[in-house]
Design a protein around this motif. Structure first.
Motif, PDB file in Angstrom:
ATOM      1  N   CYS A   8       4.334  -7.898   6.854  1.00  0.00           N
ATOM      2  CA  CYS A   8       4.785  -7.113   5.703  1.00  0.00           C
ATOM      3  C   CYS A   8       6.074  -6.381   6.049  1.00  0.00           C
ATOM      4  O   CYS A   8       6.316  -6.057   7.206  1.00  0.00           O
ATOM      5  CB  CYS A   8       3.750  -6.060   5.321  1.00  0.00           C
ATOM      6  N   ARG A   9       6.835  -6.114   5.029  1.00  0.00           N
ATOM      7  CA  ARG A   9       7.956  -5.186   5.178  1.00  0.00           C
ATOM      8  C   ARG A   9       7.392  -3.805   4.875  1.00  0.00           C
ATOM      9  O   ARG A   9       6.750  -3.610   3.860  1.00  0.00           O
ATOM     10  CB  ARG A   9       9.080  -5.521   4.224  1.00  0.00           C
ATOM     11  N   THR A  10       7.650  -2.870   5.755  1.00  0.00           N
ATOM     12  CA  THR A  10       7.040  -1.548   5.636  1.00  0.00           C
ATOM     13  C   THR A  10       8.114  -0.472   5.602  1.00  0.00           C
ATOM     14  O   THR A  10       9.068  -0.529   6.369  1.00  0.00           O
ATOM     15  CB  THR A  10       6.094  -1.300   6.826  1.00  0.00           C
ATOM     16  N   SER A  11       7.953   0.479   4.721  1.00  0.00           N
ATOM     17  CA  SER A  11       8.846   1.637   4.645  1.00  0.00           C
ATOM     18  C   SER A  11       8.018   2.889   4.856  1.00  0.00           C
ATOM     19  O   SER A  11       6.841   2.937   4.508  1.00  0.00           O
ATOM     20  CB  SER A  11       9.515   1.715   3.273  1.00  0.00           C
ATOM     21  N   MET A  12       8.659   3.891   5.417  1.00  0.00           N
ATOM     22  CA  MET A  12       7.956   5.145   5.667  1.00  0.00           C
ATOM     23  C   MET A  12       8.838   6.295   5.202  1.00  0.00           C
ATOM     24  O   MET A  12      10.040   6.297   5.449  1.00  0.00           O
ATOM     25  CB  MET A  12       7.652   5.293   7.145  1.00  0.00           C
ATOM     26  N   VAL A  13       8.228   7.246   4.526  1.00  0.00           N
ATOM     27  CA  VAL A  13       8.925   8.452   4.089  1.00  0.00           C
ATOM     28  C   VAL A  13       8.246   9.625   4.790  1.00  0.00           C
ATOM     29  O   VAL A  13       7.035   9.779   4.718  1.00  0.00           O
ATOM     30  CB  VAL A  13       8.827   8.632   2.558  1.00  0.00           C
ATOM     31  N   HIS A  17       0.833  -1.182   0.000  1.00  0.00           N
ATOM     32  CA  HIS A  17       0.000   0.000   0.000  1.00  0.00           C
ATOM     33  C   HIS A  17       0.876   1.244   0.000  1.00  0.00           C
ATOM     34  O   HIS A  17       1.902   1.281   0.641  1.00  0.00           O
ATOM     35  CB  HIS A  17      -0.885   0.053   1.251  1.00  0.00           C
ATOM     36  N   LEU A  18       0.451   2.252  -0.692  1.00  0.00           N
ATOM     37  CA  LEU A  18       1.098   3.551  -0.653  1.00  0.00           C
ATOM     38  C   LEU A  18       0.055   4.534  -0.141  1.00  0.00           C
ATOM     39  O   LEU A  18      -0.999   4.703  -0.746  1.00  0.00           O
ATOM     40  CB  LEU A  18       1.590   3.964  -2.041  1.00  0.00           C
ATOM     41  N   LEU A  39      -7.112  -0.881   6.831  1.00  0.00           N
ATOM     42  CA  LEU A  39      -6.421  -1.087   5.565  1.00  0.00           C
ATOM     43  C   LEU A  39      -4.933  -1.351   5.784  1.00  0.00           C
ATOM     44  O   LEU A  39      -4.329  -2.180   5.101  1.00  0.00           O
ATOM     45  CB  LEU A  39      -6.610   0.143   4.673  1.00  0.00           C
ATOM     46  N   LEU A  40      -4.346  -0.674   6.752  1.00  0.00           N
ATOM     47  CA  LEU A  40      -2.908  -0.791   7.012  1.00  0.00           C
ATOM     48  C   LEU A  40      -2.561  -1.849   8.055  1.00  0.00           C
ATOM     49  O   LEU A  40      -1.420  -1.905   8.512  1.00  0.00           O
ATOM     50  CB  LEU A  40      -2.352   0.566   7.458  1.00  0.00           C
ATOM     51  N   GLN A  41      -3.499  -2.681   8.436  1.00  0.00           N
ATOM     52  CA  GLN A  41      -3.284  -3.656   9.503  1.00  0.00           C
ATOM     53  C   GLN A  41      -2.084  -4.568   9.233  1.00  0.00           C
ATOM     54  O   GLN A  41      -1.268  -4.807  10.123  1.00  0.00           O
ATOM     55  CB  GLN A  41      -4.541  -4.495   9.709  1.00  0.00           C
ATOM     56  N   ASP A  42      -1.939  -5.066   8.012  1.00  0.00           N
ATOM     57  CA  ASP A  42      -0.803  -5.923   7.696  1.00  0.00           C
ATOM     58  C   ASP A  42       0.513  -5.152   7.725  1.00  0.00           C
ATOM     59  O   ASP A  42       1.551  -5.697   8.094  1.00  0.00           O
ATOM     60  CB  ASP A  42      -0.977  -6.580   6.325  1.00  0.00           C
ATOM     61  N   SER A  43       0.473  -3.900   7.327  1.00  0.00           N
ATOM     62  CA  SER A  43       1.695  -3.093   7.305  1.00  0.00           C
ATOM     63  C   SER A  43       2.119  -2.658   8.698  1.00  0.00           C
ATOM     64  O   SER A  43       3.301  -2.433   8.942  1.00  0.00           O
ATOM     65  CB  SER A  43       1.483  -1.851   6.441  1.00  0.00           C
ATOM     66  N   LEU A  44       1.165  -2.527   9.611  1.00  0.00           N
ATOM     67  CA  LEU A  44       1.462  -2.109  10.980  1.00  0.00           C
ATOM     68  C   LEU A  44       1.415  -3.316  11.904  1.00  0.00           C
ATOM     69  O   LEU A  44       0.365  -3.692  12.396  1.00  0.00           O
ATOM     70  CB  LEU A  44       0.435  -1.077  11.464  1.00  0.00           C
TER      71      LEU A  44
END
Length: 134
Positions: free
Chosen positions: A72-77, A1-2, A63-68
């Motif tokens: 998942c590997r998650t990146s943040m800018v 997700h973006l 929506l972001l449950q898997d990313s948080l």
């Protein structure tokens, strides 16, 4: 997700009214729910049961449950500004990202294939060998 979190929405300063004001309120509620989820996930966990993470408080956190905290590997800018007028927003962004950095995900490869394909994969062979050695 973006996901673009749109920064802080200051409706009073921007003079928003009507539908735009309602949209700003909903964005702020979603960002508040995201902050709660991130605070829960970034807290150090002691023994016992894991804490309840309020993913269902908003569509964004669901929506972001898997990313948080998921698989998942998650990146943040994060974007900050050197302008003195943006100091409060930049500081808030840096605090937000420091909480995000404290979240630890445990991503692992999901293998779903026929028995022969999985058994022949190198990863499956290593895991089988480790199981034998234990």
């Amino acid at each position: 997700h973006l996901v673009d979190l749109a920064g802080s929405e200051r409706a009073a300063l921007l003079g928003e009214r009507g539908a735009r004001l309602e949209e700003s309120k909903k964005i702020n509620l979603s960002l508040s729910a995201l902050a709660k989820v991130m605070a829960t996930l970034s807290e150090p966990r002691g023994g016992g049961h894991p804490p309840h993470v309020p993913y269902r408080d908003s569509k964004l956190t669901r929506l972001l449950q898997d990313s948080l905290g998921g698989n998942c590997r998650t990146s943040m800018v994060a974007c900050v500004s050197p302008q003195p007028t943006a100091l409060d927003d930049s500081l808030s962004t840096l605090l937000f990202t420091s909480r995000a950095r404290a979240i630890r995900n445990h991503a692992k490869v999901n293998l779903r294939a026929s028995g022969d394909a999985v058994a022949s994969s190198l990863l499956a062979q290593y895991e089988a060998r480790l199981t034998q050695l234990r």
